[in-house]
Design an enzyme around this catalytic site. Structure first.
Site, mmCIF file in Angstrom:
data_model
loop_
_atom_site.group_PDB
_atom_site.id
_atom_site.type_symbol
_atom_site.label_atom_id
_atom_site.label_comp_id
_atom_site.label_asym_id
_atom_site.label_seq_id
_atom_site.Cartn_x
_atom_site.Cartn_y
_atom_site.Cartn_z
ATOM 1 N N CYS A 144 46.824 52.881 50.267
ATOM 2 C CA CYS A 144 47.125 52.724 48.715
ATOM 3 C C CYS A 144 45.981 52.424 47.942
ATOM 4 O O CYS A 144 45.642 52.679 46.915
ATOM 5 C CB CYS A 144 48.326 51.611 48.555
ATOM 6 S SG CYS A 144 49.722 52.026 49.535
ATOM 7 N N CYS A 153 48.361 47.543 51.693
ATOM 8 C CA CYS A 153 48.251 48.738 52.157
ATOM 9 C C CYS A 153 46.694 49.294 51.855
ATOM 10 O O CYS A 153 46.247 49.482 50.673
ATOM 11 C CB CYS A 153 48.988 49.977 51.628
ATOM 12 S SG CYS A 153 48.958 51.508 52.191
#
Length: 456
Positions: free
Chosen positions: A53, A50
């Protein structure tokens, strides 16, 4: 040699600092469920692939350092939600990254900006008691300086206090809740009755009325913002949870003009002077620039101008003429309130299709603006391959058509050829039959029957 020693020294220092930072953020596994109960945890559920993230990772380490160094009881951790998907599902993780504060049996979702200060403030607020006491005038004045909006319960034990505590436990993720006695308030604050729930904001105070304001939770949710705000995309998302319509002045703060300043002042005056009329249904504010609004309504809004958004169904309202006076602004707001104003947009099927097309177009345009070569590669290559496939299919049909027909004719497989063959065979059979019958008829005509000979 000295350079080698220096590089080794700096490497050791970097490794030490890195391990120290990692010590403030703990990697969690599937044993976390059994060991977390006795502590308050702030956890980042992430996925290794991600991009958001990865962007949050350095901020998350700063959060761990800040909370640890300030003596906060909150422990900071992170969990790979893809490796421990069962654990993530138990905590209701649906996307990445998901930030949750876990306190006992309760789990609080963080929905604010992903900055160190905002996350730390959220952790300290939620980790503490849902309702904090204000024991003195000095403490009350200190909190008034720190917070733009302050909710205070006044009184002793009562059903209202129980409701207040429940609402505080539910909405502590958004704002602080306090309790106090009447003695801590200035003399200018007079309450009609006690117990009471009061909100201090915008230089004034307002009391909850159970008969006019419906549920306490709904009232707190609507009153947790100042009457006039500077609005951005995140704030607009939060305002959607209040159920209010949002009246926005679209102005340009980077290049302010007299018209923008006048429109901003008009909206501020309406928010303050017409609070009793509009506060229950409208939130007021301004937004810098029209880029976000244009993408939201899939259209063009002039600067400066006024727009009213209904975030619950994606409708919006525009004035029929430019707003220049307070009377015009109030009339426009009243027309939206009574339903006579023209509504645009919505969440119907046609609008959803337009939204998909608009988002696709915006994505393509942004890629080409940021990196033209990448855009040509991403979108030009697939289009080129598709074009070649279509061309190949079309040319294959036009070239192979005559050959296929000739082959079918040679094999006698076409319907026309079969009909022609059958007709030719029938014609040949008739001709052969005629040839066979021809000599017999001549013989019959040339030779006479014996009886005829006797007669002759």
């Amino acid at each position: 040699m000295a350079e080698v020693k220096a590089s080794l020294f700096y490497g050791v220092i970097a490794a030490f600092l890195s391990s120290a930072v990692l010590a403030f953020v703990e990697d969690l596994d599937d044993t976390f469920k059994d060991t977390r109960v006795d502590d308050v945890w702030l956890v980042d559920f992430y996925a290794p692939w991600c991009g958001y993230c990865k962007k949050l990772e350095p901020v998350w380490y700063d959060v761990g350092v800040e909370l640890k160094s300030s003596g906060s009881p909150v422990r900071v951790g992170k969990m790979d939600a893809t490796a421990y998907s069962g654990m993530a599902s138990e905590f209701g993780v649906r996307g990445y990254p998901t930030i949750k504060l876990l306190k006992g049996d309760l789990a609080y979702n963080y929905k604010g900006p992903r900055t160190k200060d905002d996350i730390v403030e959220f952790a300290n607020r939620v980790a503490g008691p849902a309702v904090r006491a204000l024991p003195s005038k000095q403490m009350f004045e200190h909190m008034m300086k720190r917070h733009d909006v302050l909710f205070v319960y006044v009184g002793g034990e009562s059903p209202l206090k129980e409701k207040y505590n429940d609402v505080a436990s539910e909405l502590i993720v958004y704002t602080y809740f306090f309790s106090a006695s009447e003695e801590v308030f200035p003399q200018s604050v007079t309450l009609p009755e006690v117990p009471a729930v009061v909100v201090f904001k915008d230089g004034a105070y307002f009391t909850y009325d159970e008969y006019e304001d419906a549920s306490l939770s709904s009232w707190v949710n609507k009153e947790r913002f100042q009457g006039y705000l500077q609005i951005d995309g995140f704030t607009l998302y939060e305002l959607g949870e209040t159920g209010k319509l949002v009246a926005i002045g679209v102005i340009d703060e980077k290049d302010p003009t007299e018209e923008s300043g006048r429109l901003k002042t008009l909206i501020q005056r309406v928010a303050k002077e017409y609070r009793e009329h509009f506060n229950r249904d409208f939130q007021f504010g301004h937004m810098d620039g029209n880029d976000y609004i244009n993408s939201l309504i899939m259209g063009e809004v002039t600067v400066p101008s006024v727009i009213i958004l209904n975030t619950s169904n994606e409708q919006y309202f525009l004035p029929s003429e430019p707003i220049e006076t307070m009377e015009q602004l109030v009339q426009f707001i009243n027309s939206v309130l009574n339903g006579s104003a023209q509504a645009y947009g919505g969440d119907g099927i046609i609008q959803r299709i337009k939204r998909v097309a608009f988002d696709a177009r915006s994505t393509i345009m942004s890629v080409f603006r940021s990196s033209p070569l990448l855009g040509c590669f991403l979108f030009g290559l697939p289009l080129g391959v598709i074009s070649l496939m279509c061309y190949g299919i079309c040319t294959a049909e036009s070239d192979d058509g005559p050959d296929d027909i000739d082959a079918l004719k040679r094999e006698g497989l076409t319907d026309e050829e079969e009909d022609e063959d059958e007709e030719e065979e029938e014609e040949e059979e008739r001709q052969r039959a005629a040839e066979l019958e021809g000599p017999d008829d001549e013989d019959d005509g040339g030779e006479k029957d014996p009886e005829e000979k006797k007669t002759d």
